[in-house]
Scaffold this motif. Structure first.
Motif, PDB file in Angstrom:
ATOM      1  N   TYR A 175     -31.457   9.679 -48.634  1.00  0.00           N
ATOM      2  CA  TYR A 175     -31.668  11.116 -48.811  1.00  0.00           C
ATOM      3  C   TYR A 175     -32.975  11.388 -49.547  1.00  0.00           C
ATOM      4  O   TYR A 175     -33.753  12.265 -49.164  1.00  0.00           O
ATOM      5  CB  TYR A 175     -30.488  11.713 -49.581  1.00  0.00           C
ATOM      6  N   VAL A 176     -33.232  10.612 -50.598  1.00  0.00           N
ATOM      7  CA  VAL A 176     -34.456  10.772 -51.384  1.00  0.00           C
ATOM      8  C   VAL A 176     -35.673  10.498 -50.508  1.00  0.00           C
ATOM      9  O   VAL A 176     -36.639  11.264 -50.507  1.00  0.00           O
ATOM     10  CB  VAL A 176     -34.438   9.833 -52.609  1.00  0.00           C
ATOM     11  N   LYS A 177     -35.628   9.426 -49.736  1.00  0.00           N
ATOM     12  CA  LYS A 177     -36.760   9.074 -48.878  1.00  0.00           C
ATOM     13  C   LYS A 177     -36.980  10.086 -47.767  1.00  0.00           C
ATOM     14  O   LYS A 177     -38.117  10.464 -47.475  1.00  0.00           O
ATOM     15  CB  LYS A 177     -36.548   7.678 -48.280  1.00  0.00           C
ATOM     16  N   GLN A 178     -35.894  10.529 -47.149  1.00  0.00           N
ATOM     17  CA  GLN A 178     -36.035  11.508 -46.068  1.00  0.00           C
ATOM     18  C   GLN A 178     -36.644  12.811 -46.566  1.00  0.00           C
ATOM     19  O   GLN A 178     -37.566  13.352 -45.949  1.00  0.00           O
ATOM     20  CB  GLN A 178     -34.677  11.803 -45.433  1.00  0.00           C
ATOM     21  N   LEU A 179     -36.144  13.301 -47.682  1.00  0.00           N
ATOM     22  CA  LEU A 179     -36.665  14.552 -48.220  1.00  0.00           C
ATOM     23  C   LEU A 179     -38.094  14.374 -48.721  1.00  0.00           C
ATOM     24  O   LEU A 179     -38.941  15.252 -48.524  1.00  0.00           O
ATOM     25  CB  LEU A 179     -35.761  15.071 -49.328  1.00  0.00           C
ATOM     26  N   GLY A 180     -38.389  13.241 -49.332  1.00  0.00           N
ATOM     27  CA  GLY A 180     -39.746  12.961 -49.794  1.00  0.00           C
ATOM     28  C   GLY A 180     -40.740  12.926 -48.648  1.00  0.00           C
ATOM     29  O   GLY A 180     -41.829  13.513 -48.727  1.00  0.00           O
ATOM     30  N   LYS A 181     -40.370  12.258 -47.570  1.00  0.00           N
ATOM     31  CA  LYS A 181     -41.257  12.193 -46.397  1.00  0.00           C
ATOM     32  C   LYS A 181     -41.438  13.564 -45.763  1.00  0.00           C
ATOM     33  O   LYS A 181     -42.544  13.921 -45.354  1.00  0.00           O
ATOM     34  CB  LYS A 181     -40.687  11.212 -45.369  1.00  0.00           C
ATOM     35  N   LEU A 182     -40.367  14.336 -45.707  1.00  0.00           N
ATOM     36  CA  LEU A 182     -40.447  15.680 -45.137  1.00  0.00           C
ATOM     37  C   LEU A 182     -41.381  16.568 -45.957  1.00  0.00           C
ATOM     38  O   LEU A 182     -42.223  17.284 -45.398  1.00  0.00           O
ATOM     39  CB  LEU A 182     -39.048  16.305 -45.071  1.00  0.00           C
ATOM     40  N   LEU A 183     -41.267  16.501 -47.273  1.00  0.00           N
ATOM     41  CA  LEU A 183     -42.145  17.292 -48.132  1.00  0.00           C
ATOM     42  C   LEU A 183     -43.603  16.855 -47.989  1.00  0.00           C
ATOM     43  O   LEU A 183     -44.508  17.691 -47.973  1.00  0.00           O
ATOM     44  CB  LEU A 183     -41.700  17.183 -49.591  1.00  0.00           C
ATOM     45  N   LEU A 184     -43.835  15.545 -47.885  1.00  0.00           N
ATOM     46  CA  LEU A 184     -45.211  15.061 -47.719  1.00  0.00           C
ATOM     47  C   LEU A 184     -45.796  15.495 -46.375  1.00  0.00           C
ATOM     48  O   LEU A 184     -46.996  15.763 -46.284  1.00  0.00           O
ATOM     49  CB  LEU A 184     -45.256  13.537 -47.845  1.00  0.00           C
ATOM     50  N   GLU A 185     -44.978  15.558 -45.335  1.00  0.00           N
ATOM     51  CA  GLU A 185     -45.461  15.999 -44.027  1.00  0.00           C
ATOM     52  C   GLU A 185     -45.783  17.492 -44.036  1.00  0.00           C
ATOM     53  O   GLU A 185     -46.807  17.912 -43.509  1.00  0.00           O
ATOM     54  CB  GLU A 185     -44.415  15.718 -42.952  1.00  0.00           C
ATOM     55  N   ARG A 186     -44.907  18.287 -44.630  1.00  0.00           N
ATOM     56  CA  ARG A 186     -45.088  19.744 -44.606  1.00  0.00           C
ATOM     57  C   ARG A 186     -46.127  20.232 -45.603  1.00  0.00           C
ATOM     58  O   ARG A 186     -46.820  21.211 -45.348  1.00  0.00           O
ATOM     59  CB  ARG A 186     -43.759  20.437 -44.886  1.00  0.00           C
ATOM     60  N   TYR A 187     -46.188  19.597 -46.775  1.00  0.00           N
ATOM     61  CA  TYR A 187     -47.086  20.052 -47.845  1.00  0.00           C
ATOM     62  C   TYR A 187     -47.914  18.881 -48.385  1.00  0.00           C
ATOM     63  O   TYR A 187     -47.769  18.501 -49.544  1.00  0.00           O
ATOM     64  CB  TYR A 187     -46.271  20.670 -48.989  1.00  0.00           C
ATOM     65  N   ILE A 196     -26.177   9.820 -55.160  1.00  0.00           N
ATOM     66  CA  ILE A 196     -27.272  10.202 -54.263  1.00  0.00           C
ATOM     67  C   ILE A 196     -27.793   8.931 -53.599  1.00  0.00           C
ATOM     68  O   ILE A 196     -28.139   7.967 -54.274  1.00  0.00           O
ATOM     69  CB  ILE A 196     -28.408  10.892 -55.041  1.00  0.00           C
ATOM     70  N   LYS A 197     -27.850   8.930 -52.309  1.00  0.00           N
ATOM     71  CA  LYS A 197     -28.289   7.759 -51.565  1.00  0.00           C
ATOM     72  C   LYS A 197     -29.815   7.712 -51.512  1.00  0.00           C
ATOM     73  O   LYS A 197     -30.468   8.752 -51.388  1.00  0.00           O
ATOM     74  CB  LYS A 197     -27.753   7.800 -50.129  1.00  0.00           C
ATOM     75  N   PRO A 198     -30.391   6.524 -51.590  1.00  0.00           N
ATOM     76  CA  PRO A 198     -31.850   6.403 -51.470  1.00  0.00           C
ATOM     77  C   PRO A 198     -32.372   6.967 -50.146  1.00  0.00           C
ATOM     78  O   PRO A 198     -33.482   7.469 -50.086  1.00  0.00           O
ATOM     79  CB  PRO A 198     -32.103   4.907 -51.563  1.00  0.00           C
TER      80      PRO A 198
END
Length: 64
Positions: free
Chosen positions: A7-19, A3-5
């Motif tokens: 991917y983790v950062k992109q998904l983390g930022k997306l979740l923080l923006e949406r929720y 798992i690339k960092p």
């Protein structure tokens, strides 16, 4: 496949923006919310994303 960092950062930022209100500085709470809000089956990936979100929230409260 590792798992690339990125991917983790992109998904983390997306979740923080949406929720933004779903997450706080507690890792256990964030881990449960990542599980509820995504379809990630891997425990290690879920924990890495929850840890990233926890660090971002902790940094945000420390500077505020």
């Amino acid at each position: 496949m590792p798992i690339k960092p990125k991917y983790v950062k992109q998904l983390g930022k997306l979740l923080l923006e949406r929720y933004p209100d779903a997450f706080n500085t507690d890792f256990e709470t964030n881990k449960e919310n990542v599980q509820k809000l995504t379809n990630i089956e891997s425990k290690s990936v879920r924990n890495r994303i929850a840890g990233y979100i926890t660090r971002k929230k902790s940094a945000a409260t420390a500077t505020a």
